[in-house]
Design a protein around this motif. Structure first.
Motif, PDB file in Angstrom:
ATOM      1  N   ARG A   1      -5.660 -23.767  24.941  1.00 51.41           N
ATOM      2  CA  ARG A   1      -5.078 -22.573  23.660  1.00 51.41           C
ATOM      3  C   ARG A   1      -3.727 -23.557  23.337  1.00 51.41           C
ATOM      4  O   ARG A   1      -3.058 -23.971  23.962  1.00 51.41           O
TER       5      ARG A   1
ATOM      6  N   ASN B   1      -9.547 -19.262  31.015  1.00 51.88           N
ATOM      7  CA  ASN B   1     -10.259 -19.320  29.579  1.00 51.88           C
ATOM      8  C   ASN B   1     -11.869 -19.751  29.709  1.00 51.88           C
ATOM      9  O   ASN B   1     -13.027 -19.462  28.125  1.00 51.88           O
TER      10      ASN B   1
ATOM     11  N   TYR C   1      -5.607 -23.331  31.353  1.00 48.70           N
ATOM     12  CA  TYR C   1      -6.413 -22.596  30.499  1.00 48.70           C
ATOM     13  C   TYR C   1      -7.655 -22.748  31.343  1.00 48.70           C
ATOM     14  O   TYR C   1      -8.391 -21.905  30.405  1.00 48.70           O
TER      15      TYR C   1
END
Length: 254
Positions: A112, A253, A249
């Protein structure tokens, strides 16, 4: 012509050139695919977000309460004016443009975006320029791998797409890549002109070899050596941001 590259800067971005061979780079998600030119191939890749980062800045941060933002193209022109007055390097601020994951030069749907090295003295204007620059850092990551893929240096490089209408963005590309950037005239219409050129060849009005001489340019941007030296330092930190944070990340996610 083979090995003559162009950069597209729109919602997403890519760096493409024709090559006379088939080849695949699975690690970096690139391949030479059949072209409309018989017996030729083009290097296919895609950077997931480019102009989309400016749209995010406009719609989600700076003008989120303005109902007229969708019908106001001058917003991006205002961005240009602001960016022109911020020193290259955005006072050390680094933006990572992975707002929708990334496809190339790495295939990673969990990473991200972010603003890094932010501090109290940072101004709105620094943030806007950092977004412009962060997109280009990611393009350099891809650009270097494309040159490795084709085993050639691409210079000069044409730039097309809506983002190529920004002179200051074109100069940032020149400085970060250390390449001459040729801003194609009416760059947002480049795809339509390309289709027309292919049709013209099919109808016998010209040959593919004639097309490079028919392309017109609005501006030529030369790299600034001092800016490039400074940008290289920030670019290497940009690469480390991915390496050092990709596991986080993934946890957040997956």
């Amino acid at each position: 012509q083979d090995f003559e590259g162009h950069i597209y800067v729109g919602t997403s971005s890519w760096i493409i050139c024709h090559v006379p061979f088939k080849k695949t780079d699975i690690t970096h998600n690139m391949a030479a695919l059949p072209s409309s030119i018989p017996g030729r191939y083009f290097v296919a890749n895609e950077q997931e977000t480019a102009g989309a980062c400016l749209k995010f800045l406009r719609d989600n941060v700076l003008f989120c309460d303005d109902p007229n933002r969708f019908n106001n193209p001058e917003v991006y022109q205002e961005f240009d004016k602001i960016v022109e007055n911020v020193p290259p390097g955005s006072n050390g601020l680094i933006f990572t443009p992975w707002l929708f994951g990334e496809r190339t030069p790495i295939e990673n749907h969990t990473i991200r975006g972010g603003l890094h090295n932010i501090s109290l003295p940072v101004k709105r204007d620094d943030i806007i320029r950092a977004v412009f620059e962060g997109v280009v850092y990611n393009s350099k990551w891809l650009f270097d791998l494309v040159e490795k893929f084709i085993k050639r240096k691409m210079d000069p490089v044409n730039i097309i797409g809506g983002g190529a209408q920004s002179n200051v963005w074109c100069q940032i590309y020149a400085d970060v890549l250390n390449r001459t950037i040729r801003q194609v005239k009416n760059p947002i219409m480049a795809n339509a002109r390309g289709a027309a050129f292919i049709a013209a060849v099919g109808l016998g009005y010209c040959s593919f070899d004639d097309i490079p001489d028919l392309v017109q340019y609005s501006n030529i941007f030369q790299p600034n050596p001092e800016n490039h030296k400074m940008y290289l330092q920030l670019y290497y930190e940009f690469l480390k941001l991915y390496k050092n944070n990709k596991a986080m990340y993934h946890r957040l996610n997956k």
